[in-house]
Design a protein around this motif. Structure first.
Motif, mmCIF file in Angstrom:
data_model
loop_
_atom_site.group_PDB
_atom_site.id
_atom_site.type_symbol
_atom_site.label_atom_id
_atom_site.label_comp_id
_atom_site.label_asym_id
_atom_site.label_seq_id
_atom_site.Cartn_x
_atom_site.Cartn_y
_atom_site.Cartn_z
ATOM 1 N N THR A 148 99.597 -12.971 13.854
ATOM 2 C CA THR A 148 99.527 -11.828 12.943
ATOM 3 C C THR A 148 100.902 -11.184 12.811
ATOM 4 N N PHE A 149 101.374 -11.070 11.577
ATOM 5 C CA PHE A 149 102.654 -10.438 11.280
ATOM 6 C C PHE A 149 102.425 -9.094 10.615
ATOM 7 N N GLN A 150 103.026 -8.052 11.178
ATOM 8 C CA GLN A 150 103.049 -6.738 10.535
ATOM 9 C C GLN A 150 104.353 -6.638 9.742
ATOM 10 N N LEU A 151 104.250 -6.331 8.466
ATOM 11 C CA LEU A 151 105.410 -6.332 7.587
ATOM 12 C C LEU A 151 106.051 -4.955 7.492
ATOM 13 N N ARG A 152 107.360 -4.964 7.257
ATOM 14 C CA ARG A 152 108.053 -3.718 6.949
ATOM 15 C C ARG A 152 107.530 -3.178 5.613
ATOM 16 N N GLN A 153 107.486 -1.906 5.490
ATOM 17 C CA GLN A 153 107.116 -1.296 4.222
ATOM 18 C C GLN A 153 108.366 -0.913 3.451
#
Length: 611
Positions: A148-153
């Motif tokens: 699972t990758f959390q992306l920069r906003q």
């Protein structure tokens, strides 16, 4: 379930970097070409299994030197020289990254993961590198693996559209269909799901030792808002031309890197300008011109004259790079970096329809030709040679002991070479050349090498083979054809080419599909893979404990030693250069030539500056 203690350390640790973070000439036939002219450095594959990953990319000047970001009134322009033509951009159509071009990808592109100042993984489009510890890497009860990758906003494409997890989900199918050959990450992905705009869940068919290392060469995001309609139309009609010929890949290319495309002149060069909204901060340089030259002498001359400021690995020969280094070491006009390079390998053409001499399909004959080359004494034949290759990986690789001296049995032995060829039906005739005992044909083979810093290999290898009675046609591959997939894949005998960082490409060719019109010639040029080799490499890539990795890699090495689908020759040296007015490349320790498990040499281009 959570992964246990047997998982590699690269999946188990994460720490932050210090500093501020943000969490056209005619195409000849293969036989219609002119002949070419006549301290031990150990290279290692990026040891991802034991790397310490970092959470976020630094934005405090790492890789670019000091600078305030104040652009001032003058336009800062950087000129980079390459020795290959650039006709298209992007993962689908870009072709072979040669002549110094491949290391420039992160000037205009960006990926989920890159590397820091050393061989450490760092989040880029992703906030951080997924790990077992934080629960973002897991193995499901059915054996599949999820990352699972959390992306920069706040990240935007160069046209201003927001970058989201939906772009990553869209990218999978085009990458699988058009750019997956040899890319074990994409090949083993089952799905990519956007659970929200900034969370992407990658599901693999099984455990994968590089499942969280989605660097630029492993998963290049594609803009859904631009390409989705063309991809759907091409899929529905069965005609790929609407997608692969989309103007996106040339004049309308946009991505997520610090510089955006201003113009492209196929075969001549491209111009890039600073992207004002780049998520790590506006680049310090305003304009980058990538200038394509037909040969390395031209690139070298432009560096000396000051009209070119930088070149990267593969752009000029070792001899010219060392000349420049000697001059600049004296006068201080610039810096030449000497770096461990890749594994240089001879790849036999395994497809009968292209192989000129059928005997080359016989492992016994490849055995003989391999023994005919004195690898230990290649050191000194070129300034770019470091040490003969007796294994698939170099001594610094974490699993080097699994492959150590795996090819030592093929030491230089001309007498043994001749005996093996006699047993295979080849003896020297009255006129000297080898002739076949069945039909008296001469043993003729082609040998292809790209022009540039590796061209010295052509006459050297050819001379070794001529000494045992083989007639060799030397085939230099000019810069204009080095990115022509069909031309490169249909060579008539052997091709001397890169094995990637410490042999990584060798593993790819043992499992990837052959290059063909069906995959737009983007597969393996040698067609080296068999069902057995594919299974062996897959086992290695799915092995997660150090013991299993060791055992599975040794089996791959033993297979290569038995059948010689490719023939590693030596580990090379790479050269990069920057003029004194350029502030860049103090982060070279964090990359290598053709990196598959790290960022490129241009990963901190947004921090480069001009004095």
């Amino acid at each position: 379930m959570r992964l246990g203690g047997g998982f590699p350390m690269w999946l188990r640790r994460s720490r932050a970097l210090p500093g501020r973070t943000s969490c056209n000439w005619p195409r000849p036939a293969h036989g219609d070409r002119r002949k070419g002219p006549g301290s031990r450095i150990a290279l290692t594959l990026f040891a991802v299994l034991s790397v310490v990953t970092v959470a976020c990319a630094p934005t405090d000047g790492t890789g670019g030197g000091a600078g305030t970001g104040d652009q001032g009134s003058r336009t800062k322009t950087l000129n980079i020289g390459i020795t290959t033509g650039v006709n298209t951009l992007g993962a689908i159509t870009e072709g072979t990254p040669t002549g110094g071009w491949g290391s420039l990808e992160e000037i205009y592109n960006d990926a989920l993961i890159s590397s820091g100042t050393s061989f450490t993984l760092a989040g880029r489009l992703a906030e951080r590198v997924p790990t077992v510890e934080d629960g973002t890497v897991t193995v499901l009860p059915d054996g599949r693996m999820q990352v699972t990758f959390q992306l920069r906003q706040g990240v935007t494409w160069h046209d201003g559209a927001p970058f989201t997890a939906h772009d990553l989900a869209f990218s999978l199918n085009p990458l699988k269909e058009y750019a997956a050959s040899g890319n074990d990450a994409v090949e083993t992905m089952e799905s990519v799901v956007a659970t929200d705009d900034y969370t992407a869940v990658f599901t693999y068919e099984g455990p994968h030792y590089l499942g969280n290392a989605l660097v630029i060469r492993r998963y290049l995001p594609l803009p859904r808002h631009i390409l989705e309609a063309a991809f759907k139309s091409a899929s529905a009609s069965g005609d790929s031309s609407e997608f692969v010929n989309h103007p996106y890949w040339t004049s309308e290319y946009v991505h997520l890197g610090p510089f955006q495309l201003a113009s492209i002149e196929p075969g001549t060069g491209i111009q890039l300008t600073a992207y004002e909204q780049y998520f790590l901060g506006r680049p310090k340089i305003d304009v980058i011109n990538v200038r394509a030259f037909s040969d390395e002498q031209a690139t070298f001359a432009e560096m000396l004259s000051g009209t070119v400021d930088m070149f990267f690995d593969g752009a000029v020969s070792a001899e010219l790079a060392l000349q420049l280094k000697e001059r600049w070491d004296r006068d201080g006009a610039g810096t030449v970096y000497v770096r461990p390079g890749g594994l240089r390998t001879l790849y036999p053409q395994h497809r009968p329809e292209y192989q000129r001499e059928p005997a080359n399909l016989d492992p016994r004959v490849r055995d003989a030709l391999y023994r005919a080359i004195d690898r230990d004494n290649l050191v000194g034949a070129s300034a770019g040679t470091t040490t003969g290759a007796w294994s698939l990986f170099g001594p610094q690789h974490v699993l080097y002991d699994a492959v150590r001296d795996g090819l030592r049995q093929y030491a230089y032995d001309p007498d043994r070479t001749k005996a093996i060829l006699r047993d295979a039906g080849w003896t020297a005739g009255p006129d000297g050349p080898l002739r076949n005992s069945a039909d008296s044909r001469a043993f003729r083979t082609g040998l292809s090498v790209t022009t540039g810093d590796n061209l010295w290999e052509l006459p050297v290898y050819a001379d070794f083979w001529r000494r045992i009675g083989i007639e060799v046609e030397e085939i230099p591959i000019p810069a204009a054809l080095q990115r022509d997939g069909e031309y490169r894949a249909t060579y008539p005998g052997y091709e001397a080419s890169s094995g990637g960082p410490s042999g990584y490409n060798g593993l790819r060719v043992l499992k990837g599909e052959p290059a063909s019109a069906d995959n737009r010639w983007a597969g393996n040029r040698c067609s080296c893979a068999t069902a057995e080799s594919k299974a062996l490499v897959q086992r290695y890539e799915m092995a997660l404990s150090p013991r299993d990795q060791f055992d599975s890699l040794k089996r791959v090495s033993d297979y290569v030693a038995e059948y010689l689908p490719m023939m590693p020759i030596y580990f090379s040296t790479d050269f990069l250069a920057r003029a004194g007015r350029v502030v860049a490349l103090d982060d070279v320790e964090g990359s290598m030539s053709s990196p598959q498990q790290s960022g490129t040499y241009s990963r901190h281009a947004y921090l480069w500056d001009m004095q």
